[in-house]
Design an enzyme around this catalytic site. Structure first.
Site, mmCIF file in Angstrom:
data_model
loop_
_atom_site.group_PDB
_atom_site.id
_atom_site.type_symbol
_atom_site.label_atom_id
_atom_site.label_comp_id
_atom_site.label_asym_id
_atom_site.label_seq_id
_atom_site.Cartn_x
_atom_site.Cartn_y
_atom_site.Cartn_z
ATOM 1 N N SER A 40 34.810 40.341 52.963
ATOM 2 C CA SER A 40 34.417 39.225 52.114
ATOM 3 C C SER A 40 35.321 38.025 52.337
ATOM 4 O O SER A 40 34.847 36.892 52.531
ATOM 5 C CB SER A 40 34.451 39.654 50.645
ATOM 6 O OG SER A 40 34.081 38.586 49.806
ATOM 7 N N VAL A 62 36.102 29.596 46.257
ATOM 8 C CA VAL A 62 34.820 29.848 46.901
ATOM 9 C C VAL A 62 34.394 31.291 46.686
ATOM 10 O O VAL A 62 33.229 31.588 46.381
ATOM 11 C CB VAL A 62 34.889 29.516 48.403
ATOM 12 C CG1 VAL A 62 33.664 30.042 49.147
ATOM 13 C CG2 VAL A 62 35.031 28.013 48.599
ATOM 14 N N HIS A 63 35.332 32.207 46.831
ATOM 15 C CA HIS A 63 34.991 33.612 46.623
ATOM 16 C C HIS A 63 34.595 33.878 45.173
ATOM 17 O O HIS A 63 33.642 34.615 44.901
ATOM 18 C CB HIS A 63 36.161 34.522 47.008
ATOM 19 C CG HIS A 63 35.795 35.962 46.932
ATOM 20 N ND1 HIS A 63 35.934 36.701 45.778
ATOM 21 C CD2 HIS A 63 35.250 36.789 47.854
ATOM 22 C CE1 HIS A 63 35.501 37.924 46.001
ATOM 23 N NE2 HIS A 63 35.076 38.009 47.245
ATOM 24 N N ALA A 64 35.317 33.276 44.236
ATOM 25 C CA ALA A 64 35.052 33.530 42.816
ATOM 26 C C ALA A 64 33.709 32.971 42.370
ATOM 27 O O ALA A 64 33.067 33.522 41.470
ATOM 28 C CB ALA A 64 36.171 32.943 41.960
#
Length: 243
Positions: A40, A62-64
């Site tokens: 991821s 961005v991941h969150a």
């Protein structure tokens, strides 16, 4: 500085790196979970620069959120973009308190890689809220501030714009958190509260990580705070040198 880049219940005593449970990115602990987490983040790094510690915060945002464009909404208050990240990592290493606005943000703070006490503001200041008619979260911040809780702390606000506004008032009155992470979400006062907090933090030399626009939320605030823990873990292991 390279890109290689507190305590919830059950944290261990600090001393050296071996005294800490290893920081587990995204909460992964099993081999399969770690592989998913690494894949991821590799995909996020394809979308976001990976050159500075500030980039690590952008990557985590961005991941969150699942939104590559969110990297452009993050704002850093300080003389450099790195300043609030460095301040946050140092506060983690110094085992300073992490103080969240609500329970959901507290629940998202990792219990690995640090020995910081973690507490929530909500639940304090009930009498003040009743007397003044202000929100419970704002009253909670003001009540903890009376106790000196925010001085030197990592102040995290992920939900309540009124909590961000209250914290801005506290900073104007002399409170000095080590760093502020503020991503309150919503259509009423959210963007305005972050703007005010940025302006006040900048005026009084308090490092801060915020965002612009209506979006934000508890998961984002917890994720950004966890990245400060991750940076601190990398400093402890010798993978990152702080200026």
């Amino acid at each position: 500085m390279t890109t290689e880049d507190c305590r919830t219940d059950g944290g261990s005593e600090a001393g050296n790196a071996s005294d800490f449970e290893e920081y587990a990115d995204l909460g992964a602990t099993t081999e399969n979970a770690m592989a998913i987490a690494e894949t991821s983040m590799d995909r996020v790094r394809d979308l976001v620069p990976d050159e500075t510690v500030a980039d690590r915060i952008r990557q985590k945002s961005v991941h969150a959120t699942g939104d590559p464009e969110f990297q452009h909404l993050v704002r850093f208050t300080g003389e450099t973009e790195a300043e609030p990240v460095v301040a946050g990592a140092r506060a983690v290493l110094d085992e300073q308190p992490i103080v969240t606005d609500i329970t959901m943000v507290k629940a998202g703070i990792t219990g690995r890689g640090h020995d910081c006490p973690v507490q929530k503001a909500i639940g304090n200041g009930a009498e003040l809220a009743k007397q003044t008619g202000t929100t419970r979260t704002a009253a909670s911040v003001l009540e903890l501030d009376k106790q000196g809780v925010y001085d030197g702390a990592i102040a995290v606000i992920g939900n309540a714009p009124t909590a961000a506004l209250a914290l801005a008032d506290c900073i104007e009155d002399g409170t000095r958190p080590a760093v502020v992470v503020a991503t309150p979400v919503g259509f009423v006062k959210a963007a305005e509260s972050r703007t005010r907090l940025r302006e006040v933090a900048d005026s009084y030399g308090v490092p801060a990580i915020t965002n612009v626009g209506r979006r934000g939320g508890s998961g984002l605030a917890a994720g950004l705070t966890n990245e400060l823990v991750h940076v601190a873990s990398d400093v402890r292991s010798g993978e990152v040198d702080l200026p």
